[in-house]
Design an enzyme around this catalytic site. Sequence first.
Site, PDB file in Angstrom:
ATOM      1  N   SER A   1       0.568  -1.169  -0.113  1.00 32.21           N
ATOM      2  CA  SER A   1      -0.096   0.066   0.178  1.00 32.21           C
ATOM      3  C   SER A   1       0.918   1.226  -0.103  1.00 32.21           C
ATOM      4  CB  SER A   1      -0.810  -0.115   1.352  1.00 32.21           C
ATOM      5  OG  SER A   1      -1.420   1.387   1.568  1.00 32.21           O
TER       6      SER A   1
ATOM      7  N   TYR B   1      -1.813  -0.607  10.375  1.00 33.12           N
ATOM      8  CA  TYR B   1      -1.999  -0.966   8.975  1.00 33.12           C
ATOM      9  C   TYR B   1      -0.854  -0.665   8.291  1.00 33.12           C
ATOM     10  CZ  TYR B   1      -3.776  -0.794   4.267  1.00 33.12           C
ATOM     11  OH  TYR B   1      -3.991  -1.142   2.893  1.00 33.12           O
TER      12      TYR B   1
END
Lengths: 479, 614
Positions: free
Chosen positions: B483, B496
């Site tokens: 990501s 995350y």
Amino acid sequence: MPIGSRMTSTARVVVGGRVGVDDDEAGARREGEVDEAGGGVDLEGGADGEQEVAGGGDGAGLAEHLRVEVLAEEDRGGLEHAAADGAARVGLARADVVEGVGELAAPVDGSTPGRRLGEHALGATCGAVEFQDLPAPVSAATRGRRAVSLMQGNVASGRSAGDRVFVLTAMTRSSGKLGADTCCANLTQQYVDTMSNKQPAWAPEDLDRFRAVQQLAYRCAEAVAATLEPGVTEKQAARRMREWLMENGADDWFHVPFAWFGDRTTFHRFRTPLQFFPTDKRLEEGMPFILDCAPVADGYTADIGYAGSLGGNAVQEQILGDLQEYRALILAEVRERKPLNEIYRSVDALIAKHGYDNRHRVYPGRVLAHQVTRLKARGPRTVVAGFGIRSLQTLGRELVAERIVGRSPLWADGKSSGHAPTPGLWAVEPHLGLRRIGAKFEELLVVTEDDAYWLDDDLPHVRAWAGQAPTTSEKETVA
Amino acid sequence: MKELQTYVTAPDGVRLAVFEWGERSAATTVVLVHGYPDTHAVWRPIAEQLAERHHVVAYDVRGAGQSDAPRKVRSYTLPTLEADLGTVLQEVSPDKPVHLVGHDWGSIQSWESVTGTALADRIASFTSISGPCLDHVGQWFRSKLRQPTPRALGQLAWQGVHSWYIGYFHLPLLPPLLWRTAMVKGWPALLHAIEGVPRGSGAPTFPTDAVRGLALYRANMIPRLTRPRQRPTDIPVQVVLPQKDLYVTPAMAGQAPQPFVGRLWRRPLRAGHWAPLTHEGVLAGWIDEFVDHIEGAPAAPGLERAQVSSGREGGGSEKAGGAKRGRSGSATSAGDTAASAQHAGKLVVVTGAGSGIGRATALAFAEAGASVVAADLNADSAARTAQLASLLGAGRSGSYAVNVSDPVAMEEFAKAVHAEHGVPDVIVNNAGIGLGGAFLDTQTSDWDAVLGVNLMGVVHGCRLFGAMMKERGEGGHIVNIASAAAYLPSRTLSAYATSKAAVLMLTECLRAELADQGIGVSAVCPGFANTAIAKATRYVGVSANEQEQLRGKADRLYRLRNLPPERVAEAVLRAVEENRPVVPVAAEARIGRALSRLSPGTLRFVARRDLTPR
């Protein structure tokens, strides 16, 4: 679930007319006359001018078009939603909702008409009910000599004590005199705005005419689809549709016929509306195509979409099969009177579940559907930018008129579609894509005040789902 | 392994040296034809493996090795070479058709027999490695010129660049001179340096073979390429396409035979031109699979995926896609499209394939011709992805319900994929979950959940499937979906972003480790892609009510950003095709990556702002 169905009980007051009390638990409905004692309001406004604004000159004032509802609404979210929607709740009922003409028996104070009238209306219906904490208008809209406002408050005592209500006031001013109507409304109420040029579209003979044009358009698509051969271009296909329709009774266009082949069925890389127009792209074996035409005959409009492929395309067949679920979903949620933008999102959720791509968002305004009316506009039948000029006129007027009451004739996922389905005819066109292969159907949905149904079930895609052979019933051309 | 040498005499009196391995009584005979400038020795590693199950024959083509070398160029025409093959076949397998395998010129001359009539009933199957039929190539050139799209012209030009040596071999004096001088030592060194061919695998007769073999080019190239004939065949053909071939581009070798071969299999191989010397294990396995299948055994999964044209229905598909395939028109067209596509014949495993980026990636690979195995926590959505993949023209697809954070479940999943579909060529570790909120509000259980799926899920995928790829030896590709958060710090995404940063570093390390195995490893770092993750992200330290609000607002922003998962899928395919290490997707990811190098201070400043939409 629509907000209306969360109500535990509903009392309905029709101003100047009948009173109905619904009790969902008892399942009973009592009706009675409104107490008409007290002073009178000159609801007619006394002037010719405002009649023109209000009612199209049929002599009926505003009063008989209004009704009042008291809600026993427990869901705060729903009420807040309603308040936010503001003037979208305001409108005038159609004449057939209320029988008889009465007068609202309360003096009008120009400063707080909503409160006074609200108190009166509720008092008349429910006995000892009074307002508590009635705030300033939460929303208002004006146009010319006509004003509408929305207020909310709590019922302090009586049978509906603790209930939140909305008070809607419509006023007309003429020669210094104020005429006003008020109603308390809930989200599920729908009114046809008399300012709109819209004709009530559900006179059976009108619907028959709309149905006939839609049949004509689908027959055109089927006939032209049958002629498509490898190498034919989009322009040729569109011209064939145009010629077929002109020969068979169409006299104007909502928009000119479109044909999309191959990856253009998903509007792949469309950046400008010009790309919707037919190109010289050639049809090849196995390629999907979509034919979209919107003929007008004698003012009755159809707008249809027909998807197929040359020699079969497994992906498109899958999408076409799945479109059945979308047709059912849209109808079910319109019947529940969910706000249109919520229905749009339900459709998006189903699209995500199926793994498709929402392609109707490429249409101007991201529309899943748009309203269709009977064309009354006069003038030349010219086509401008692909749309019939009379249709554009009508659509433009609709956009303005609906905007004033916080609604939109275009059904998208934005705030302007945050209202319950507007009664009328909607051309619904879910358009789905998987990679470079697209499919859609488009047909008219009839929305009434409390129900909805598809105008016609005898259409190619519906027959295909039913596994029926095409019926060969007599289909006279629309003349 | 014992190598038996005999001689046969061709019709024109040329003596050919024939070599045999294995039992002559074996049920199947495999005949190997070498190329230029090689001898039968090029086949020795493969022959020894095949000999365990087959009777294996190789011979020195005229002009090479221990066979005679006529002086005249016209003694090397394709019909003469076909007659040589006929003589060999008559000697080694007079009763039964053989399975023919050709490499380079050996393949070119074998095509003459496969597409001709003289030996057609003596050949049961043909495996072609890096040697197209010259007639097919001529036709292919013509078809590209008839429809000169930029892509077609590009393919032509690219093949032209790779064919420089054909012109060079037609020059007088220079080529023989060079073979005799600099190339004596230079050629084996070049092969070793460029192709990785082991030293000492050349034949002792080397420079002489190279000089005599020039006649092959001079006798055949110009007449066949300028006046190509129509040469169809009914013999089943397996074409091996070395992707890094310096002389025969896979585009041409894959496309040229298609119009003329009724039963065609295409198998891309991550190898150079001398695959028989560098990838002997893989090739021996493929030849063995193909021979077995033609003899009646069910096709191995990899072979089944490689089949391009007719006969596909026989494969049998357990998924819903099979039912739809009944319509012949669509099946053929879909098959043809898939066959010419970039990832045809590959097996791609995607985790988290039930929605969003995973589903889009699976469908993009399916459209590009790959067979897709879709794995997701949700069995239904995975099955739906597999069904759509089948419709898009991929071969046999499959779906599995699996929790990537569960090592036992992942092990079973990997085993099941291996058993049902074979070793994947591409694995996309996509499954991931979102978690937002302050670090001090994040509980140990939250960390376990995020790291379990986002990091350990990727670890298990890499570990299990990477090991399979390594063992198989055909290379492959691992794509890990990280990501932009992997390099963009944020006060509200500690868990995350940490998990994604770990995935990014894991990818970089693994890429270094597996490079020698021909296994590429890529990290794809998307920005704010509009997927279900926005609505499923959990926010710690907020009430349930706020949670819903945050999700709704985030979802709205993601919708407004309107970065479709298809964009990320395209990046995944690009990462595989170009073996790219790190692929940021969308402006925010690319700008963020640039800033993380140029001005990390800016990112630290931004990281202190709470950007959660409220």
